[in-house]
Motif scaffolding. Structure first.
Motif: not given
Lengths: 345, 269, 354
Positions: A72-87, B168-170, B177-179
């Motif tokens: 249930a943790l929001p993404p911002a608090r997970r400490d996960i690094g992510m590389v997106f498809q289009n960066y 980009i937001v994701a 980043a917080s909201s």
């Protein structure tokens, strides 16, 4: 420095209307391991990634990092690094500011930020590009910035979402090796998502093959290739000849067309089985011989790729070392395969 | 531009020439009647006209400010909410554009008058004792102008937010980043162009208003368009009207050029 | 102008006209120009258009089989632009009093044909060559009867200026005409000594009333609406607009004393496409019976003095012609000379901080 973590997912399910994007997925990624999730588009691999990153909440099941539930943790608090498809680089920020972003969000002290950004950029060999804007970089360079941004804050987990899709083949291969090298060096627990089976084999420790929201098989790369669990895995990973039949005697399978094959299998007589023969495992002779007419022949540099029409309606895909002349279409040739090289499932 | 690329623009250019450039040049000709700058001297020299110009710019700036204050969150919400709510939002935002200025203005009179709906609610609720002066003054003009110009701010903002890659937001979110910080560090800088586009449109349109200020301002709020209209229709002093228009046009271009400088893509160091 | 084109258009309209004439009965053998399909009358619009249609246009259409197309509003600038560019869309147009004088001076209007338009029933002084006087209206005081009961309303401009005795929000026109005169009368100038206007004296007096005026109105409908909404309790306005809401039962009444009389005017723009039929239209508008219909509808009596005979007694108290003795005429000639100056001074005064 934060230790890389161990990830566990148990019974993750997610529906979008009628479609089950995830249908009870469980898996475990060990500390420092690189697990590839391989599957065609629509197989649920992206949803699984979003569940791990926190962008989607599963309808059922849980996600734990180092034994602590984060479902249930929001993404911002997970400490996960992510590389997106289009960066998904921030187009208005320089390379330096892009990479500094996660550190600024964590209120890291200024000098520390400077030091770690420089370190991360050096790691991806982009020192000297600090003041460029993303649009002033090539695709490969953008990729490196995205990577640097994802690792600069020592995430507990690194997620790579088809990161090489937009690169040309040569660059893709370089980047694949580079990512592999970096991941090993940092000991980062990593989940890598791709639909490209070749890429999966190059990069991974283990591969999880996904289809229709479930994991079909999760095993080492050799295991997946040599001993696929089912038709889907066999077919999706590499080139294959797949037939179905029945165990007619110990060590013998009778295919649906009537042809018998000598195999090594401890399946009991009468069992319905699948038979996989990889094209490159055929030889000029062996315990199982096939005579067929060449209906298609392609020269691939190091090998010939032949399609043979054999007796009983069997069609075989065969790869042979490129020695001698390329067999002409219509020519009749004989190939054989050893029972050891046949996988029964 | 190659000639081949130029041809499709010809009809638009002709249209601009005949319906914009040509009348403007004629107007400038009018204003220099007899080859003298007397009318310009009057427009820029007499306190009356300078004050009205100043008033006009002040009002336009304030209207732009309030449109931004209301329009940005509105456009932002509409761009990020479900399609159904976005549609509802669009209908309400665009409604004033589909209503005649008189109907709209009388509607405001019914709502904002001393005995209007709004004041009666406030008095009945015991919030105020005497009706608030919301109409026939500066406040009334602000409310009326912001209402009708709001769509011109909302739509560019909506467009800018929609153009933003959700990844980009994701990414920002995933990076911790917080909201609040996503808004300040990502949305705001990346939608600045939309804000400026909206602000320039609202500002320029504000400069030409005269019916709304005349009706909702109780006659006290005088904008330059009112004076130009007077010179055209009542006093028939066309050269002076042309000179006033030319000055307004020059100011408008100056503002536009200034805004252009700010709208350059942000090369944040 | 391309005559061939004109002929074709005339031919077409002849066909249309002929059918209508056939229905209306045979025309006499006079030499009348061919009938156009339509003529264009430009007026101020709103309820005025409705009344004109009822009183004049319907009858005209029936009589001649020519459609009357209405446009609005009255716009002096547009008239000048039309005449000067040679593209005159209007056959007749309404025009303000001082503008009519200026339009005549500038040569923007056609002479009225006395053989077609019979103005024998009109007062001598309004039978001018170029301007057709259509009606009389006046700017007077409208007040809320629930605030000023039993004749306690202000009865003069001196009263209007007396905000202690007659408290309450007021509305006046956002224009120098009327207000300069009212200020002078309030300051003690006799009604027949107003002109030429002493600007200094008038504006000084206006300074006193400025704080009490919450709305300076710019459209004719505003004062009536403001009284209705009780936004103000006193408003100057055109008698017809008050008459309209009084008819509908609004708690509003009119104080006629010291009102500013004006004449509603129509002109034929120079170069109008159908001058003959424009004159015919003016002739229709001078018929006393029709003027009576118009007066009953709007409260604006025509200047054919006979028309009063055809007006119901209940309507007569709402017609300004009944109160001419205690009112004064706006001097259009003075405004034709000094109007621009007055407007400039008015704007400056309006901008002045109270």
């Amino acid at each position: 420095m934060q230790e890389s973590a161990e990830l566990r997912i148990e019974g993750a399910a997610k529906r979008f209307g009628e479609v089950a994007a995830l249908d009870g997925v469980s898996l475990q990624v060990a500390r420092g391991e690189l697990l590839t999730i391989l599957g065609p588009s629509g197989s649920g691999k992206t949803t699984l990634l979003k569940v791990v990153a926190g962008f989607e909440k599963p309808d059922a099941g849980w996600v734990k990092i180092d034994g602590v539930e984060i479902t249930a943790l929001p993404p911002a608090r997970r400490d996960i690094g992510m590389v997106f498809q289009n960066y998904a680089l921030f187009p208005h920020l320089t390379v330096e500011r892009n990479v500094a972003f996660p550190l600024e969000m964590r209120n890291v002290a200024k000098p520390e930020i400077v030091r770690r950004v420089a370190e991360a950029l050096a790691l991806v060999e982009l020192a000297g590009y600090e003041q460029r804007l993303p649009r002033q970089l090539s695709g490969g360079q953008q990729q490196r910035v995205a990577l640097a941004r994802a690792i600069v804050f020592n995430p507990r987990l690194l997620l790579l979402d088809e990161p090489f899709g937009a690169l040309d083949r040569k660059l893709r291969e370089t980047m694949q090796l580079e990512v592999r090298r970096l991941q090993r060096r940092l000991g980062l627990t990593t989940i890598f998502i791709t639909h490209d089976q070749e890429e999966a084999l190059v990069l991974s420790d283990r591969v999880a093959v996904m289809n229709k929201g479930t994991i079909q098989q999760i095993a080492t790369t050799t295991e997946i290739y040599e001993r696929p669990a089912n038709d889907f895995v066999a077919d999706f990973v590499g080139e294959s000849n797949i037939f179905h039949g029945t165990m007619s005697a110990p060590g013998e399978v009778t295919l649906e067309g009537g042809r018998t094959l000598k195999v090594r299998s401890d399946k009991s007589a009468g069992a319905k089985v699948g038979v996989l023969m990889r094209p490159e495992r055929f030889d000029t002779g062996g315990a199982n011989l096939f005579t067929g007419d060449v209906i298609e022949s392609v020269y691939l540099g190091t090998s010939f790729k032949l399609r043979l029409a054999c007796a009983g309606g069997l069609e075989l895909l065969v790869r042979q070392p490129a020695r001698g002349p390329l067999p002409a279409t219509g020519a009749r040739i004989e190939v054989g395969i050893d029972p050891k090289a046949i996988h029964v499932f | 531009m190659s000639m081949r690329g130029f041809w499709p623009a010809v009809p638009a250019l002709l249209l601009l020439f005949f319906f914009f450039l040509f009348p403007v040049v004629r107007m400038l000709g009018f204003s220099l009647e007899g080859g003298s700058f007397d009318w310009y001297a009057k427009a820029l020299g007499e306190g009356l006209y300078l004050r009205v110009f100043w008033n006009t710019f002040e009002i336009a700036l304030l209207v732009t400010f309030f449109c931004l204050l209301l329009g940005y969150p509105l456009g932002f919400l509409m761009a990020t909410t479900t399609p159904l709510w976005a549609t509802v939002g669009f209908i309400f935002v665009l409604l004033p554009l589909w209503t005649s200025v008189l109907v709209r203005t009388y509607a405001w009179m019914v709502l904002l008058g001393r005995n209007g709906v709004f004041n009666r609610l406030l008095i009945d609720a015991g919030i105020v004792e005497d009706p608030l002066p919301l109409l026939h003054n500066f406040t009334g003009v602000m409310i009326g102008m912001v209402h009708v110009l709001l769509p011109y701010m909302v739509l560019p903002v909506y467009g800018a937010v929609r153009r933003l890659d959700p990844a980009i937001v994701a990414a920002a979110e995933g990076l911790g980043a917080s909201s609040w910080r996503i808004f300040w560090r990502i949305y705001l800088p990346l939608t600045l162009n939309g804000i400026f586009a909206g602000a320039v449109i609202v500002f320029v349109l504000s400069l030409g208003f005269y019916i709304t200020p005349a009706l909702l301002g109780g006659g006290r709020v005088i904008m330059i368009a009112v004076l130009i209209e007077q010179q055209v229709r009542e006093t028939l002093n066309w050269p002076f009207a042309a000179a006033l228009s030319a000055v307004l046009l020059a100011f408008t271009f100056a503002v536009y050029a200034l805004a252009q400088r700010f709208t350059r893509p942000q090369e944040t160091a | 102008m391309d005559t061939r084109k004109l002929n074709r258009r005339q031919a077409v309209s002849l066909l249309g006209g002929a059918a209508a004439v056939g229905a209306a009965g045979p025309a006499f053998g006079q030499t009348e120009p061919p009938k156009p399909a339509q003529i264009v009358v430009n007026h101020s619009g709103g309820s005025m258009g409705t009344a004109m249609r009822k009183a004049f246009f319907n009858g005209f259409e029936k009589k001649y089989g020519i459609r009357v197309v209405e446009t609005s509003p009255a716009d002096f600038g547009k008239l000048r632009a039309m005449v000067e560019s040679g593209n005159v869309e209007w056959d007749i147009t309404e025009i303000g009093g001082q503008d009519a004088i200026r339009a005549t001076k500038l040569g923007l209007v056609e002479k009225i044909d006395g053989k077609i338009v019979d103005r024998s029933g009109y007062p001598e002084k309004v039978r001018t060559d170029f301007v057709f006087a259509s009606s009389v209206y006046t700017t007077i005081i409208g007040y809320r009867t629930d605030v000023f009961k039993n004749g306690t309303q202000p009865k003069s401009w001196a009263d209007w200026w007396d905000t202690k005795k007659f408290p309450g929000a007021r509305s006046m026109r956002n224009h120098p005409t009327d207000n300069l005169e009212f200020a002078l009368i309030a300051d003690g100038v006799p009604m027949d000594k107003i002109y030429p206007i002493d600007f200094d004296r008038a504006f000084k007096k206006l300074d006193q009333i400025k704080p009490a005026v919450t709305v300076w109105w710019s459209t004719g409908q505003q004062p009536a609406q403001l009284l209705l909404d009780k936004e103000v309790v006193l408003a100057t306005g055109w008698n017809g607009r008050f008459y309209d809401i009084i008819k509908k039962g609004a708690p509003v009444a009119i104080e006629w004393n010291e009102g500013a009389l004006k004449q509603g005017s129509f002109v034929i723009p120079k170069g109008a496409k159908n001058p003959y039929w424009a004159n015919k239209m003016l002739a229709e508008m001078s018929v006393p019976q029709q003027q009576a219909v118009y007066a009953t509808e709007l409260g604006y009596p025509g200047l054919n003095l006979e028309s009063l005979k055809y007006v119901d007694d209940k309507v007569k108290p709402f017609l300004p012609t009944q109160y001419i003795d205690k009112q004064f005429w706006i001097d259009d000639a003075w405004y034709a000379e000094n109007g621009n100056k007055a407007i400039e001074l008015w704007n400056a005064w309006m901008l002045k901080k109270a």
